[in-house]
Design an enzyme around this catalytic site. Sequence first.
Site, PDB file in Angstrom:
ATOM      1  N   GLY A  46       0.838  -1.190   0.000  1.00  0.00           N
ATOM      2  CA  GLY A  46       0.000   0.000   0.000  1.00  0.00           C
ATOM      3  C   GLY A  46       0.866   1.231   0.000  1.00  0.00           C
ATOM      4  CD  GLN A  51       3.139   5.642   2.986  1.00  0.00           C
ATOM      5  OE1 GLN A  51       2.161   5.116   2.458  1.00  0.00           O
ATOM      6  NE2 GLN A  51       4.105   4.938   3.551  1.00  0.00           N
ATOM      7  CB  CYS A  90       4.855   2.168   7.728  1.00  0.00           C
ATOM      8  SG  CYS A  90       4.321   3.662   6.887  1.00  0.00           S
ATOM      9  CG  LEU A  91       6.586   1.235   1.764  1.00  0.00           C
ATOM     10  CD1 LEU A  91       6.044   1.561   0.377  1.00  0.00           C
ATOM     11  CD2 LEU A  91       7.716   0.230   1.667  1.00  0.00           C
ATOM     12  CG  HIS A 132      -0.930   0.934   7.211  1.00  0.00           C
ATOM     13  ND1 HIS A 132      -0.098   0.570   8.234  1.00  0.00           N
ATOM     14  CD2 HIS A 132      -0.199   1.751   6.407  1.00  0.00           C
ATOM     15  CE1 HIS A 132       1.094   1.150   8.050  1.00  0.00           C
ATOM     16  NE2 HIS A 132       1.054   1.870   6.939  1.00  0.00           N
ATOM     17  CD  GLU A 133      -1.190   2.398   2.671  1.00  0.00           C
ATOM     18  OE1 GLU A 133      -0.824   3.587   2.590  1.00  0.00           O
ATOM     19  OE2 GLU A 133      -0.407   1.504   3.025  1.00  0.00           O
ATOM     20  CG  HIS A 136      -0.210   6.613   5.668  1.00  0.00           C
ATOM     21  ND1 HIS A 136       0.861   7.179   6.326  1.00  0.00           N
ATOM     22  CD2 HIS A 136       0.131   5.325   5.446  1.00  0.00           C
ATOM     23  CE1 HIS A 136       1.800   6.271   6.503  1.00  0.00           C
ATOM     24  NE2 HIS A 136       1.386   5.137   5.982  1.00  0.00           N
TER      25      HIS A 136
END
Length: 161
Positions: A46, A51, A90-91, A132-133, A136
């Site tokens: 994702g 991000q 998480c990236l 999760h996304e 963000h």
Amino acid sequence: MAIRKIVTYPADILEVECEKVTVFDKKLAKLLNDMYDTMIEHDGVGLAAPQIGLNKQIAIVDIDDEMGTIELINPKIIEATGSQIGPEGCLSFPGVYGEVERANYVKVQAQDRKGRTFLIEAEEFLARAIQHEIDHLAGVLFTTKVTKYLNESELEGGEDE
């Protein structure tokens, strides 16, 4: 194909509530394509616009299942039930993993790249990735929900989101 730079914590953009998307055009389509390429390049499941440094309510999720790539523009969770606890990464937090409790089922209303509204239902890992996304886009980081941090050997094959 354009790979965008991943913004990492503590960048301010990661903790702001993102603005709604109001223009659905070729620039948006290119951005979604770039986000997909960036997510795949970084082995994510994702990616949310903040991000890559953009204050927009745009996220994509692809957990490599039959649903394929899900593009979520201006998404809202309209129903959430059940509970699951599982590992997340998480990236924007390279090498950081933790157990997070999330709803096991979500129903989400969002728009596609052409501005059409749709509903999607998800369970288990897909529901986790979508939540999760969407977090963000509200400036909520998974680290604020971690109940226990994990090292890489404790991950048991968990995926980065």
